[in-house]
Design an enzyme around this catalytic site. Structure first.
Site, PDB file in Angstrom:
ATOM      1  N   SER A  56       0.843  -1.189   0.000  1.00 46.08           N
ATOM      2  CA  SER A  56       0.000   0.000   0.000  1.00 46.08           C
ATOM      3  C   SER A  56       0.888   1.252   0.000  1.00 46.08           C
ATOM      4  CB  SER A  56      -0.991  -0.045   1.156  1.00 46.08           C
ATOM      5  OG  SER A  56      -2.041   0.866   0.942  1.00 46.08           O
ATOM      6  N   LYS A 108     -19.573  17.269   5.103  1.00 49.15           N
ATOM      7  CA  LYS A 108     -18.527  17.490   6.100  1.00 49.15           C
ATOM      8  C   LYS A 108     -18.312  16.256   6.972  1.00 49.15           C
ATOM      9  CE  LYS A 108     -15.459  19.528   8.512  1.00 49.15           C
ATOM     10  NZ  LYS A 108     -14.127  19.524   7.977  1.00 49.15           N
TER      11      LYS A 108
END
Length: 171
Positions: A56, A108
């Site tokens: 990763s 948000k």
């Protein structure tokens, strides 16, 4: 900064980095990869040696190298993105606990541990991580042009010899 400031490419200086990382946050590993790009931009040859794992974000760093060497049992790849978090909304509801969050901005706060996730929240989060995957794949492909990015950007990992067959490493 110390390496770039002290090394001299015309003198033949090179950088060897022993890397062992299973990854982590995209922002942290993106920054680390950018710092390795500074070494190359200074004209220094960069060799990455993977002893155990470059997965990763660790592979995001490794792919910047001019040469990637890996031990036979090193684990490489994991080009993919994941996000997860526990959700305790149902438990809080059973206990009679109400958790209030006030936000400004439609997205948000999409997924949180204390809010019942809506389909819209899940869809937005999926879009976000897919966008990160596109950036991740573009970064790896730009740094390892011999790589078939669609073949390896599946989230899978490979041991050294199989990583070599897939052009994830050079040696």
């Amino acid at each position: 900064t110390a390496i770039v400031g002290g090394a001299n490419a015309t003198r033949g200086d090179e950088v060897l980095l022993v890397l062992n990382s299973g990854g982590g946050t995209v922002t942290g590993y993106g920054l680390a990869a950018a710092q390795l790009q500074r070494i190359k931009a200074a004209g220094l040859k960069l060799t990455i040696c993977v002893e155990q794992v470059a997965a990763s974000g660790g592979y995001m760093m490794a792919c910047v190298g001019d040469t990637i060497c890996a031990s036979p049992f090193a684990v490489l790849g994991s080009i993919g993105v994941i996000t997860e978090q526990p959700n305790v909304y149902e438990r809080l509801t059973r206990e009679g606990i109400v958790f209030n969050t006030v936000t400004a901005g439609k997205f948000k706060r999409t997924l949180t541990p204390t809010k019942k996730p809506s389909k819209e929240d899940l869809d937005k989060t999926k879009q976000d991580i897919e966008q990160i995957l596109v950036l991740f794949k573009e970064f790896v492909a730009a740094n390892r042009p011999s790589l078939d990015i669609e073949q390896v950007a599946t989230g899978e990992t490979w041991f050294g010899p199989d990583a070599l067959k897939r052009n994830l490493v050079d040696q």
